[in-house]
Design an enzyme around this catalytic site. Structure first.
Site, PDB file in Angstrom:
ATOM      1  N   ASP A  70       0.855  -1.189   0.000  1.00  0.00           N
ATOM      2  CA  ASP A  70       0.000   0.000   0.000  1.00  0.00           C
ATOM      3  C   ASP A  70       0.885   1.231   0.000  1.00  0.00           C
ATOM      4  O   ASP A  70       2.122   1.112  -0.029  1.00  0.00           O
ATOM      5  CB  ASP A  70      -0.961  -0.015   1.205  1.00  0.00           C
ATOM      6  CG  ASP A  70      -2.316   0.582   0.835  1.00  0.00           C
ATOM      7  OD1 ASP A  70      -2.318   1.743   0.385  1.00  0.00           O
ATOM      8  OD2 ASP A  70      -3.339  -0.089   0.990  1.00  0.00           O
ATOM      9  N   HIS A  95      -2.946   3.169  -4.712  1.00  0.00           N
ATOM     10  CA  HIS A  95      -2.263   2.732  -3.489  1.00  0.00           C
ATOM     11  C   HIS A  95      -0.855   2.220  -3.823  1.00  0.00           C
ATOM     12  O   HIS A  95      -0.422   1.172  -3.347  1.00  0.00           O
ATOM     13  CB  HIS A  95      -3.082   1.645  -2.781  1.00  0.00           C
ATOM     14  CG  HIS A  95      -4.330   2.179  -2.137  1.00  0.00           C
ATOM     15  ND1 HIS A  95      -4.300   3.005  -1.035  1.00  0.00           N
ATOM     16  CD2 HIS A  95      -5.638   2.017  -2.451  1.00  0.00           C
ATOM     17  CE1 HIS A  95      -5.548   3.325  -0.692  1.00  0.00           C
ATOM     18  NE2 HIS A  95      -6.382   2.748  -1.542  1.00  0.00           N
ATOM     19  N   GLU A 124      -9.884   2.706  -4.996  1.00  0.00           N
ATOM     20  CA  GLU A 124      -9.478   4.075  -4.684  1.00  0.00           C
ATOM     21  C   GLU A 124      -8.307   4.561  -5.541  1.00  0.00           C
ATOM     22  O   GLU A 124      -7.268   4.961  -5.016  1.00  0.00           O
ATOM     23  CB  GLU A 124      -9.125   4.173  -3.194  1.00  0.00           C
ATOM     24  CG  GLU A 124     -10.313   3.837  -2.302  1.00  0.00           C
ATOM     25  CD  GLU A 124      -9.998   3.869  -0.821  1.00  0.00           C
ATOM     26  OE1 GLU A 124     -10.827   4.353  -0.054  1.00  0.00           O
ATOM     27  OE2 GLU A 124      -8.913   3.382  -0.429  1.00  0.00           O
TER      28      GLU A 124
END
Ligand code: ACM
Length: 542
Positions: A194, A265, A329
């Site tokens: 991440d 990410h 995301e």
């Protein structure tokens, strides 16, 4: 009238003896009888002469040995406790039948995995002290006479762990896997990369270790405080350590799904390999604050080469059918502003940056499928059209999962309001700092994974349910346990027990004994009275 009275007495007797069984997750069918079998020093455990079955027998012997001070002998074939390979197809891959009579204990299953789950139930039929790591004196090691037939409701019963935001040591990961197995869950989703840290060794890209696994400092307190601790942070698993974890998980019938995040990410990877981002000249730093970053992978050929190289090593390491590629995301700002990305959108005849996300995911899906595996990703992989072999993990509620199942794609349900175990579980001012949100034990327990909107055919695509554990605010293993247990215990029952077998009052009673088991196992679970209803107060009162 007499007959009615007799039935009444039987029901009460069954109910009260049922209440003493305290098995979690609750089995699908149980019939109790009067009497109990006692484990003795000379008790033998029999199993078929097969490595996996023998291993299950050995694990039972080892646990009994630890708690009672005397490990039963394991033998081939019949024992006092006998594991039997059964041809009963109604037990399917993971089910078992457990019989306890004056003659001893029999566990029948089609597979060693089913027998392993039968063994978990047998351990829960014994006094909670059986989970002790050292001998406990003065315990009567009895098992009530019972006939159980037990088959899980869903094939996928998982628990995730984010080790990027906070690194978790191998020993803790193994303990986490132990608890997954204890609860008859079968998937450990390992969130390995991440923005705030890359945690898996990739031999072809050594700087993922030397650069991407380290950050300068970490956020302190709540995000809104915008404070940092000033302490360098790092953590990394070598491939040897990962192999060790995978062997450990396999012995407990837990599949480990690796997650490598893309195209968003990605900041930790970009810190080492800036040429994979929007601006090769930019000095990217491994993320120190929580949230979503605009720095994402730029889908150049060089980036695909990197991602495919990484996935090749990951696939070589992990035997899992599912390979998780994140997909969530991914802000589109940089792609919208990039000459390269816009040209690619035009060249590939894509609608917009969302189409480009779909292009990336489809290429990766093709790559993973060609390697004989299945791609799984968060529900944003639906953006711009779902790729043919994708399985969807529905986290922003259930809509993504419903849409995917209607398109006949497999789905794992992880809607944040029920299964995000980083949410507060009690009134915030009484709790250590957490990300926010509120999901108490009763709410997790109440979750029904199969949406009513689906036809029976579509509903077959709901593979199961998973608890998600994001560790921004969980700095230590003890804090992870505090947030995870017993809410993950509730989710284990959601995944295993038939819909009509679930009852929170009954679960709460069984939890009283289960908490003793967790005590013996040294689990730092949240121990507030489990029937208390908490109000959610946000922001935290100082
Ligand atoms: C997620 O919580 N971003 C999957």
């Amino acid at each position: 009238m007499k007959r009615f009275l007799f039935i009444m007495i039987c029901c009460v007797a069954m109910h009260s003896s049922w209440a003493q069984l305290n098995i979690i997750p609750k089995p699908s069918q149980v019939l109790t009888a009067k009497g109990e079998w006692t484990l003795k020093a000379k008790t033998k455990i029999g199993a078929p002469a097969d490595v996996k079955w023998t291993h299950v027998a050995g694990m039972l012997a080892s646990q009994l040995g630890k708690a009672t001070g005397q490990a039963p002998q394991t033998v081939k074939g019949k024992g006092d406790i006998t594991l039997v390979a059964s041809a009963d197809t109604s037990l399917r891959e993971e089910g078992y039948r457990l019989l306890v009579t004056s003659k001893g204990v029999t566990i029948q299953a089609q597979t060693a995995k089913g027998a392993f789950y039968g063994v978990q139930t047998l351990l829960q039929l014994l006094p909670a002290e059986v989970f002790s790591p050292e001998p406990v004196a003065g315990v009567k090691w009895t098992v009530p006479y019972v006939t159980i037939k037990d088959v899980p409701r869903y094939a996928y019963r998982g628990l995730m762990l984010d080790v990027s935001r906070h690194f978790m040591p191998v020993d803790f990961v193994k303990k986490y896997i132990d608890l997954i197995a204890l609860h008859k869950q079968n998937q450990f989703h390992w969130h390995l990369t991440d923005d705030q840290g890359w945690r898996i060794e990739i031999k072809k890209y050594p700087e993922l270790k030397t650069i991407s696994s380290k950050r300068k400092e970490t956020m302190k307190g709540h995000y809104s405080d915008q404070k940092y601790d000033g302490i360098p942070y790092e953590g990394f698993y070598t491939q040897e350590e990962i192999k060790d974890v995978l062997k450990y998980a396999e012995e407990r019938f837990v599949n480990v799904i690796p997650e490598i995040e893309m195209p968003g990410h990605a900041l930790a990877a970009l810190a080492a390999y800036p040429q994979l981002g929007n601006n090769p000249d930019k000095i990217y730093q491994v993320g120190t604050k929580w949230g979503v970053y605009e720095d994402v992978f730029m889908p150049r050929e060089e980036t695909f080469k990197f991602l495919e190289d990484v996935l090749t090593e990951v696939i070589d390491l992990f035997p899992s059918k599912y390979i998780h590629i994140g997909g969530d995301e991914c802000p589109k700002t940089q792609w919208e502003e990039s000459r390269f990305a816009q040209a690619l959108i035009k060249k590939e005849n894509l609608k917009d940056a969302h189409g480009l996300q779909s292009y990336v995911i489809k290429r990766i899906d093709k790559f993973i499928t060609a390697k004989g595996r299945r791609m799984i990703g968060w529900d944003e992989i639906l953006e711009g059209g779902l790729s043919p072999n994708a399985t969807v993990m529905s986290w922003r509620g259930t809509e993504g999962g419903i849409a995917a199942a209607k398109e006949r794609h497999d789905v794992v349900m992880t809607p944040n309001n029920f299964v995000y175990l980083d949410h507060y579980q009690a009134e915030a001012s009484t709790q250590p700092v957490a990300i926010g949100g509120f999901t108490d034990l009763a709410e997790s327990y109440s979750y029904e994974p199969t949406p009513a909107e689906l036809s029976p055919e579509e509903a077959k695509h709901i593979l199961g349910v998973q608890g998600n554990v994001w560790t921004e605010y969980m700095k230590t293993p003890a804090y992870v346990e505090y947030m995870v247990w017993p809410r993950a215990t509730a989710l284990a029952e959601v995944g295993w027990t038939p819909k009509n077998g679930k009852n929170f009052e009954d679960f709460s009673k069984r939890m009283e004994v289960h908490r003793k088991r967790l005590d013996y196992l040294g689990v730092n679970y949240f121990g507030a009275p489990i029937n208390k209803k908490f109000e959610y107060v946000w922001p935290v009162k100082k």
